[in-house]
Design an enzyme around this catalytic site. Structure first.
Site, PDB file in Angstrom:
ATOM      1  CE  LYS A  35      44.144 -10.634   6.560  1.00  0.00           C
ATOM      2  NZ  LYS A  35      45.399 -10.157   7.170  1.00  0.00           N
ATOM      3  CE  LYS A  42      48.078 -14.958   6.063  1.00  0.00           C
ATOM      4  NZ  LYS A  42      48.946 -13.863   6.475  1.00  0.00           N
ATOM      5  NE  ARG A  43      38.637 -12.292  10.689  1.00  0.00           N
ATOM      6  CZ  ARG A  43      37.757 -11.591  11.398  1.00  0.00           C
ATOM      7  NH1 ARG A  43      37.964 -11.361  12.686  1.00  0.00           N
ATOM      8  NH2 ARG A  43      36.659 -11.122  10.840  1.00  0.00           N
ATOM      9  CE  LYS A  85      51.548 -13.256  16.583  1.00  0.00           C
ATOM     10  NZ  LYS A  85      50.129 -12.881  16.431  1.00  0.00           N
ATOM     11  CG  HIS A 124      46.957  -0.848  12.878  1.00  0.00           C
ATOM     12  ND1 HIS A 124      47.886  -1.720  13.390  1.00  0.00           N
ATOM     13  CD2 HIS A 124      46.715   0.054  13.843  1.00  0.00           C
ATOM     14  CE1 HIS A 124      48.184  -1.370  14.636  1.00  0.00           C
ATOM     15  NE2 HIS A 124      47.490  -0.288  14.928  1.00  0.00           N
ATOM     16  CB  THR A 155      51.785  -9.877  13.785  1.00  0.00           C
ATOM     17  OG1 THR A 155      50.375 -10.054  13.734  1.00  0.00           O
ATOM     18  CG2 THR A 155      52.116  -8.401  13.918  1.00  0.00           C
TER      19      THR A 155
HETATM   20  C1  Z2T Z   1      43.550  -5.356  11.743  1.00  0.00           C
HETATM   21  O1  Z2T Z   1      43.706  -6.529  12.375  1.00  0.00           O
HETATM   22  C2  Z2T Z   1      44.576  -4.790  11.008  1.00  0.00           C
HETATM   23  C3  Z2T Z   1      44.376  -3.575  10.414  1.00  0.00           C
HETATM   24  C4  Z2T Z   1      43.164  -2.916  10.543  1.00  0.00           C
HETATM   25  O2  Z2T Z   1      43.020  -1.709   9.949  1.00  0.00           O
HETATM   26  C5  Z2T Z   1      42.139  -3.470  11.272  1.00  0.00           C
HETATM   27  C6  Z2T Z   1      42.340  -4.674  11.869  1.00  0.00           C
HETATM   28 CL1  Z2T Z   1      41.090  -5.356  12.811  1.00  0.00          CL
HETATM   29  C7  Z2T Z   1      42.016  -0.862  10.331  1.00  0.00           C
HETATM   30  C8  Z2T Z   1      45.888  -5.507  10.920  1.00  0.00           C
HETATM   31  C9  Z2T Z   1      46.586  -5.427   9.584  1.00  0.00           C
HETATM   32  O3  Z2T Z   1      45.758  -5.940   8.569  1.00  0.00           O
HETATM   33  C10 Z2T Z   1      47.885  -6.214   9.659  1.00  0.00           C
HETATM   34  O4  Z2T Z   1      48.605  -6.087   8.460  1.00  0.00           O
HETATM   35  C11 Z2T Z   1      48.746  -5.712  10.804  1.00  0.00           C
HETATM   36  O5  Z2T Z   1      49.846  -6.552  11.006  1.00  0.00           O
HETATM   37  C12 Z2T Z   1      47.949  -5.674  12.090  1.00  0.00           C
HETATM   38  O6  Z2T Z   1      46.748  -4.957  11.927  1.00  0.00           O
HETATM   39  C13 Z2T Z   1      48.727  -5.047  13.227  1.00  0.00           C
HETATM   40  O7  Z2T Z   1      49.311  -3.856  12.844  1.00  0.00           O
END
Ligand code: Z2T
Length: 839
Positions: free
Chosen positions: A571, A565-566, A677, A374, A673
């Site tokens: 970002k 978003k976080r 949305k 991810h 994601t």
């Molecule tokens: C996370 O939310 C995502 C990736 C991570 O890598 C860890 C966490 Cl907690 C270890 C996110 C990505 O940043 C985002 O781009 C992606 O859409 C999402 O995971 C789901 O794949």
């Protein structure tokens, strides 16, 4: 006398069961029953939570038959099953979603109305299980929804954290964390299954000993044992009979600890041990996209993974499937590396506890696991110091060494005389302090490795996992993320659904490509008018909400420009802030300038230990304090930080968005994601060519997307030739002024020190290249402002965004997983059959 004679009044005939019936009368009766017998309250003294609980139990009763039937069918057929292992499941509130998926939202709404209650208010009452940080955890939840909707036998395995993601408060502009107490009012959606508890070993050492036949075997003598208790939550499919299971593990002390204590007289010591054991499932680590390397986190990982694997062997035994067929019965999807210790744990189970040979066990393991990556951020790739790993998992470390030896032999065979390659690919990083590289372990132990968007997968192959791509090209594949339209449309955006319903029916809920039919209405002025009307109503709701929660007056006719978003530097929420400051500066320079009114909405949490992310939150609030009050602005700009962003809150906010900010540095966001949305709800994206933005642009067309910023190649090239952020600052007067305003203390009551670390970062190394992307971003934002003034053009863009989002349903993602490498077919659940069999 059996039949009543004609002079007797007819007695009421109950054809429906109080626990299954769906008529409004039955629902009301069941609700009253649950309020009395479960909450133990008369309506007169019941709290809103009591009413919520009574309704939740009423709904739960109505899905239990589906749930038990599903389990029974899977057991009887010994169905091949997906085990989705994830340290996070960001489920969001359950009540509304279950009403939608059961297809009883309207009946329940009416039943509550007749009882003098407001369903909306009861839905508000639910504390959501925030057992995830952001995208990764929410993706797991969307996938469970699609798996159930597509009738795929599946189990979600994770941790039942007592404290989920912290609640965010804002004090003096700064983020303050409050512990999340989602369980304090009780959780009506889960069923504990203590009879399926398992034990997990930790610590200690290993010994070689001869067994009764004189064969040498490894024995692991742990110094600690914890118990895992499964808590099950039903996962309903949308308008199917399927109800799958999310099984989350809670850690407890094993009972025997207390006996040891009494024997040795160390009562307090034993109680302490109990606390230590229970700590394992206490709290979610609140980092998104960064690995912390803490001992307790590793304990969490082995804990839930070990519980889940033992649970799977129990299920197989119950279905008379021999362990040799593990890989036929289950495919285990690893949601990032957090559960990747499952690879040595399955090896250990098969070899040490079930007496298989290494080759037999490895053959099964390699056919069982599939790994989803991810992230491309190096700081998020998990590595465990060997010393820590060996202390907690001595046997697993031995197994990893053995996997590594055999793997490196394979590499040597394929690439002879390439010592550097061996060093790069080793599962053990020996460049300094020694570490286990979990992503590499996941690659070696899995038959499939996937990224979460086309660009991300390409970059994995080219860059982060390049050596593994060369070694195992056949394992690599892409599975672009998706989102569930049930929660993020049907439940959250009833106004849009109603409009869609009147034009294209409801097929799109199960087949999102059906939204394409909307394209036929884009030239219809009446339809565009209705579309705008709808958006206006949703925006008005949010205006009212903001007024009541923050006291800020928002102009409903301004453009709702949202970044939710976080908080993370990659970002680039601060790039958005630079745009706000630029517009503000233009107004200050010329108060009568023509400006498209905008409301900038921000939402999101920063990891508690991520200082720079917290400083960006402070900056947003500080800029807002000035901009929102300055009379020169004349309410044309508003900046609002919406605190405590959550799934519940997200559902309110996405439908109101007009502009979706997706401006990460190219090559950094794996997928995103939220971008999907927003677009699904009719927002238009301003975004970089990053993650799934690339594919959104491809689907909606360049004319319906505002593209800005460097490409990934340009980012790499610029870094390679030597990036000098200072030059951009010097050359662009608007950029210079924006930065200078921050640096001078203009937004911090004259204090130039407050934001100095941020300014220093930007002008110093600017890792995420805000300075390089500033001009392109601002120019694109100016185009956005222009486009917004052309109401018809904007409305068309909005409609076409919705119409072309079909690809981003999580149903499509899950179908791809099923067909491509899970090799699992749907299993229909027949409700009648079971009822007759038990009658
Ligand atoms: C996370 O939310 C995502 C990736 C991570 O890598 C860890 C966490 Cl907690 C270890 C996110 C990505 O940043 C985002 O781009 C992606 O859409 C999402 O995971 C789901 O794949």
């Amino acid at each position: 006398q059996i039949l009543p004679n004609s002079s007797e009044p007819l007695k009421e005939v109950r054809v429906e069961d109080d626990r299954t019936g769906l008529s409004i009368e039955t629902l009301k009766r069941a609700f009253a029953d649950n309020l009395f017998y479960i909450q133990g309250k008369f309506p007169e003294i019941a709290s809103r939570n009591d009413f919520y609980m009574a309704l939740a139990y009423t709904v739960r009763d109505r899905l239990l038959r589906r749930w038990l039937n599903t389990a029974e069918t899977y057991t009887r057929n010994a169905s091949r099953t997906v085990a989705y292992m994830s340290a996070e499941f960001l489920m969001g509130p359950q009540l509304g979603n279950n009403l939608i998926n059961l297809g009883i939202y309207d009946q329940v709404n009416q039943a509550m109305k007749e009882l003098g209650l407001d369903l909306e208010e009861l839905l508000e009452e639910e504390e959501e299980p925030g057992l995830g940080n952001g995208g990764l955890g929410r993706l797991a939840a969307c996938y469970l929804d699609s798996l159930a909707t597509l009738e795929i036998p599946s189990l979600g395995y994770g941790i039942r954290y007592e404290f989920g993601i912290f609640e965010q408060d804002i004090k003096d502009g700064w983020q303050v964390e409050i512990t999340d107490k989602w369980l304090s009012a009780g959780n009506p959606w889960e069923l504990p299954r203590p009879e399926w508890s398992v034990e997990v070993k930790l610590g200690g050492h290993t010994e070689m000993r001869a067994d009764e036949h004189g064969h040498f075997k490894v024995y692991w003598l742990p110094d600690k044992i914890v118990k895992g208790i499964p808590y099950d939550t039903p996962i309903l499919g949308y308008k199917t009979n399927t109800a799958n299971t999310l099984r989350l593990w809670k850690a407890e002390a094993v009972e025997s600890f207390d006996f040891y204590a009494f024997d040795s007289g160390d009562y307090l010591g034993a109680v302490h041990q109990k606390t230590v054991s229970e700590n394992i499932s206490k709290v979610l680590y609140p980092n998104d996209n960064s690995a912390q390397g803490k001992e307790l986190r590793l304990a969490q990982q082995i804990f839930f993974v070990s519980c889940s694997l033992k649970d799977m062997t129990r299920i197989m035994a119950g279905q008379n499937v021999p362990l040799e067929q593990f890989a036929d019965k289950f495919v285990i999807q690893l949601n990032d590396t957090h559960p990747s210790v499952a690879i040595p744990e399955l090896m250990r189970l098969l070899i040490d506890e079930h007496n298989m040979t290494w080759d037999q066990a490895w053959g099964i393991t390699k056919k069982t696991f599939a790994y989803t990556n991810h992230t491309l951020l190096p700081e998020a790739l998990e590595r465990w110091p060997i010393s820590l790993f060996g202390r907690m998992l001595p046997r697993h470390l031995e197994i990893i060494y053995e996997i590594n030896n055999r793997f490196l032999d394979e590499v040597r065979m394929k690439f002879p005389d390439d010592v550097d390659r061996l060093r790069r690919m080793s599962l053990i990083d020996e460049s300094g302090e020694r570490y286990v590289r979990m992503a590499f372990l996941a690659c070696v132990g899995s038959y499939s490795i996937n990224g979460v968007a086309a660009l991300h997968t390409e970059l994995l192959q080219k860059d982060v996992l390049h050596d593994f791509y060369e070694m195992y090209p056949e394992k690599f594949n892409n599975k672009t993320n998706g989102i569930t339209p049930r929660r993020f449309m049907v439940l959250s955006n009833p106004r849009l659904c109603k409009l869609l319903h009147s034009k294209i029916g409801d097929e799109w809920v199960k087949n999102l490509y059906e939204l394409r039919k909307l394209e036929g209405f884009v030239d219809d002025p009446e339809f565009r008018h209705q579309w705008r009307q709808m958006k206006q109503e949703i925006k008005q709701d949010v205006v009212d909400y903001i007024k009541s929660t923050t006291g800020i007056n928002v102009n409903v006719n301004s453009m709702f420009d949202i970044q939710a978003k976080r908080f993370h530097e990659y970002k680039r929420q601060h790039l958005n802030v630079l745009h706000i400051i630029t517009l503000y500066n233009r107004i200050k320079a010329n108060p009568n300038i023509e400006i498209t009114p905008r409301t900038f909405l921000f939402g999101g949490k920063a990891a508690p230990g991520y200082y720079m992310a917290k400083l960006i939150i402070k900056l947003i609030n500080s800029v807002g304090d000035i901009v929102n009050r300055d009379p020169d602005v004349r309410d044309r700009l508003k900046v609002v930080f919406l605190k405590d962003f959550s799934v519940k809150f997200a559902q309110k906010i996405y439908p109101a968005a007009e502009l979706s900010e997706q401006i990460s540095t190219a090559g950094k966001e794996a997928s995103g994601t939220g971008n999907m949305k927003f677009a699904l709800n009719g927002a238009i994206t301003i975004g970089t060519l990053d993650g799934a933005n690339v594919e959104i642009l491809e689907e909606v067309g360049a004319e319906n997307f505002f593209l800005c910023g460097l490409t990934t190649e340009e980012v790499y090239a610029l870094k390679a030739k030597g990036y000098k952020p200072w030059e951009y600052y010097k050359k662009d007067p608007e950029l210079k002024l924006a930065i200078d305003r921050i640096a001078s203390g203009f937004f911090s009551h004259g204090d130039p020190n407050l934001f100095k670390p941020l300014v220093d970062h930007l002008l110093g190394n600017d890792q995420y290249m805000l300075m390089a992307d500033y001009r392109s971003y601002i120019d694109t934002q100016d185009e956005v402002s222009q486009a917004y003034r052309d109401i018809d053009r904007w409305t068309r863009m909005s409609i076409l965004n919705v119409a072309r989002m079909g690809k981003f349903s999580s149903d499509r993602s899950i179908r791809d997983y099923c067909e491509d490498f899970w090799k699992i077919q749907p299993v229909k659940i027949d409700l009648k059959q079971y009822v007759e069999a038990t009658a």
